[in-house]
Design a protein around this motif. Sequence first.
Motif, PDB file in Angstrom:
ATOM      1  N   ILE A   1     -41.042  32.571  -9.354  1.00  0.00           N
ATOM      2  CA  ILE A   1     -41.921  31.627  -9.960  1.00  0.00           C
ATOM      3  C   ILE A   1     -42.234  30.260  -9.289  1.00  0.00           C
ATOM      4  O   ILE A   1     -41.280  29.495  -9.488  1.00  0.00           O
ATOM      5  CB  ILE A   1     -41.706  31.588 -11.556  1.00  0.00           C
ATOM      6  N   PRO A   2     -43.121  30.408  -8.430  1.00  0.00           N
ATOM      7  CA  PRO A   2     -43.358  28.981  -7.787  1.00  0.00           C
ATOM      8  C   PRO A   2     -43.584  27.761  -8.659  1.00  0.00           C
ATOM      9  O   PRO A   2     -44.641  28.024  -9.330  1.00  0.00           O
ATOM     10  CB  PRO A   2     -44.227  29.303  -6.725  1.00  0.00           C
ATOM     11  N   ALA A   3     -42.872  26.941  -8.770  1.00  0.00           N
ATOM     12  CA  ALA A   3     -43.530  25.463  -9.549  1.00  0.00           C
ATOM     13  C   ALA A   3     -43.187  24.424  -8.797  1.00  0.00           C
ATOM     14  O   ALA A   3     -42.179  23.853  -8.359  1.00  0.00           O
ATOM     15  CB  ALA A   3     -42.681  25.761 -10.977  1.00  0.00           C
ATOM     16  N   ARG A   4     -44.247  23.562  -8.780  1.00  0.00           N
ATOM     17  CA  ARG A   4     -44.063  22.165  -8.214  1.00  0.00           C
ATOM     18  C   ARG A   4     -44.579  21.396  -9.202  1.00  0.00           C
ATOM     19  O   ARG A   4     -45.184  21.364 -10.122  1.00  0.00           O
ATOM     20  CB  ARG A   4     -44.854  21.991  -6.864  1.00  0.00           C
ATOM     21  N   TYR A   5     -43.823  20.060  -9.174  1.00  0.00           N
ATOM     22  CA  TYR A   5     -43.998  18.912  -9.833  1.00  0.00           C
ATOM     23  C   TYR A   5     -45.374  18.441  -9.632  1.00  0.00           C
ATOM     24  O   TYR A   5     -46.102  17.912 -10.620  1.00  0.00           O
ATOM     25  CB  TYR A   5     -42.716  17.833  -9.748  1.00  0.00           C
ATOM     26  N   GLN A   6     -45.720  18.013  -8.582  1.00  0.00           N
ATOM     27  CA  GLN A   6     -46.862  17.231  -8.009  1.00  0.00           C
ATOM     28  C   GLN A   6     -48.185  18.328  -7.987  1.00  0.00           C
ATOM     29  O   GLN A   6     -48.040  18.915  -7.225  1.00  0.00           O
ATOM     30  CB  GLN A   6     -46.750  16.606  -6.405  1.00  0.00           C
ATOM     31  N   SER A   7     -48.830  18.031  -8.970  1.00  0.00           N
ATOM     32  CA  SER A   7     -50.227  18.659  -8.952  1.00  0.00           C
ATOM     33  C   SER A   7     -51.251  17.852  -8.889  1.00  0.00           C
ATOM     34  O   SER A   7     -51.079  16.723  -9.639  1.00  0.00           O
ATOM     35  CB  SER A   7     -50.022  19.803 -10.339  1.00  0.00           C
ATOM     36  N   THR A   8     -52.255  18.100  -8.317  1.00  0.00           N
ATOM     37  CA  THR A   8     -53.379  17.162  -8.206  1.00  0.00           C
ATOM     38  C   THR A   8     -54.070  17.159  -9.550  1.00  0.00           C
ATOM     39  O   THR A   8     -54.637  16.152  -9.832  1.00  0.00           O
ATOM     40  CB  THR A   8     -54.408  17.584  -6.890  1.00  0.00           C
ATOM     41  N   ARG A   9     -54.243  18.171 -10.150  1.00  0.00           N
ATOM     42  CA  ARG A   9     -55.055  18.149 -11.460  1.00  0.00           C
ATOM     43  C   ARG A   9     -54.296  17.757 -12.858  1.00  0.00           C
ATOM     44  O   ARG A   9     -54.869  17.040 -13.621  1.00  0.00           O
ATOM     45  CB  ARG A   9     -55.743  19.411 -11.581  1.00  0.00           C
ATOM     46  N   ALA A  12     -46.740  17.235 -13.261  1.00  0.00           N
ATOM     47  CA  ALA A  12     -45.528  17.731 -13.971  1.00  0.00           C
ATOM     48  C   ALA A  12     -46.108  18.820 -15.227  1.00  0.00           C
ATOM     49  O   ALA A  12     -45.182  18.933 -16.175  1.00  0.00           O
ATOM     50  CB  ALA A  12     -45.227  16.385 -14.988  1.00  0.00           C
ATOM     51  N   LYS A  13     -47.014  19.664 -14.602  1.00  0.00           N
ATOM     52  CA  LYS A  13     -47.473  20.625 -15.629  1.00  0.00           C
ATOM     53  C   LYS A  13     -46.471  21.758 -16.039  1.00  0.00           C
ATOM     54  O   LYS A  13     -46.324  21.678 -17.423  1.00  0.00           O
ATOM     55  CB  LYS A  13     -48.580  21.354 -14.764  1.00  0.00           C
ATOM     56  N   PRO A  14     -45.575  21.934 -15.062  1.00  0.00           N
ATOM     57  CA  PRO A  14     -44.409  23.043 -15.633  1.00  0.00           C
ATOM     58  C   PRO A  14     -43.743  22.273 -16.613  1.00  0.00           C
ATOM     59  O   PRO A  14     -42.872  23.212 -17.347  1.00  0.00           O
ATOM     60  CB  PRO A  14     -43.692  23.157 -14.443  1.00  0.00           C
ATOM     61  N   ARG A  46     -36.034  17.883 -11.318  1.00  0.00           N
ATOM     62  CA  ARG A  46     -36.522  18.004 -13.019  1.00  0.00           C
ATOM     63  C   ARG A  46     -36.767  19.201 -13.483  1.00  0.00           C
ATOM     64  O   ARG A  46     -36.386  19.749 -14.189  1.00  0.00           O
ATOM     65  CB  ARG A  46     -37.560  16.873 -13.097  1.00  0.00           C
ATOM     66  N   ILE A  47     -37.573  20.012 -12.347  1.00  0.00           N
ATOM     67  CA  ILE A  47     -37.690  21.456 -13.020  1.00  0.00           C
ATOM     68  C   ILE A  47     -36.570  22.090 -12.868  1.00  0.00           C
ATOM     69  O   ILE A  47     -36.267  22.987 -13.773  1.00  0.00           O
ATOM     70  CB  ILE A  47     -38.930  22.021 -12.116  1.00  0.00           C
ATOM     71  N   VAL A  48     -35.557  22.296 -11.925  1.00  0.00           N
ATOM     72  CA  VAL A  48     -34.511  22.747 -11.731  1.00  0.00           C
ATOM     73  C   VAL A  48     -33.783  22.281 -13.018  1.00  0.00           C
ATOM     74  O   VAL A  48     -32.980  23.561 -13.757  1.00  0.00           O
ATOM     75  CB  VAL A  48     -33.404  22.283 -10.600  1.00  0.00           C
ATOM     76  N   GLU A  49     -33.486  21.238 -13.417  1.00  0.00           N
ATOM     77  CA  GLU A  49     -32.756  20.893 -14.482  1.00  0.00           C
ATOM     78  C   GLU A  49     -33.578  21.538 -16.131  1.00  0.00           C
ATOM     79  O   GLU A  49     -32.709  21.997 -16.737  1.00  0.00           O
ATOM     80  CB  GLU A  49     -32.770  19.362 -14.868  1.00  0.00           C
ATOM     81  N   GLU A  50     -34.668  21.757 -15.969  1.00  0.00           N
ATOM     82  CA  GLU A  50     -35.335  22.287 -17.269  1.00  0.00           C
ATOM     83  C   GLU A  50     -35.085  23.840 -17.210  1.00  0.00           C
ATOM     84  O   GLU A  50     -34.585  24.402 -18.272  1.00  0.00           O
ATOM     85  CB  GLU A  50     -36.807  22.050 -17.129  1.00  0.00           C
TER      86      GLU A  50
END
Length: 192
Positions: A1-9, A12-14, A46-50
Amino acid sequence: IPARYQSTRLPAKPLRMLGCKSIIQWVYEAVHTVIEDVVVATDDERIVEEVERFGGRAIMTSTEHRSGTDRCAEALSKMEGEYDVVVNVQGDEPFIRKEHIEALINCFNNPATEIATLAKAFTKEESNNIHNHNCVKVVTDLRNRALYFSRATIPYQRDVEPTEWAEHHTYLKHIGIYAFRAAVLKEITALD
């Protein structure tokens, strides 16, 4: 599941909450109902921690990736074991359904399948979304192989009012899920 913090739209969406769970937790749990070995590939602690908070597994990846596919390939290279098929469900797809994942995996019952994705016809109720740039559209050939993906409405219908396009053509909406033979994933992400 690819998840990045910086989204242009939506940055922090994840990590955004949807009811009582984060979006990434919804995605992880949906995928885990079908696939035992699930990992979130992310470039942000932050995503790893979640993910670790709810008992999931995450792998840190580079911040330089241009796509979720590249992020999946790096995570695969860091995992132990042999994998035949890699399923890529984007970390911002909380409504992904078990049936979607199973349908995609079933494509690989055909040994000739190297890459697969899903699309569905816009329903009559959804027809106004064929002009929505947030909905990715797919054009396929006669064998259902994807030819084009676009946020624009394709194909364009000359001499037909845009409000009537759905009456003259079946438009396909891309569902943000892909799967690859592991060897093919490595090959295509090595291309520049």
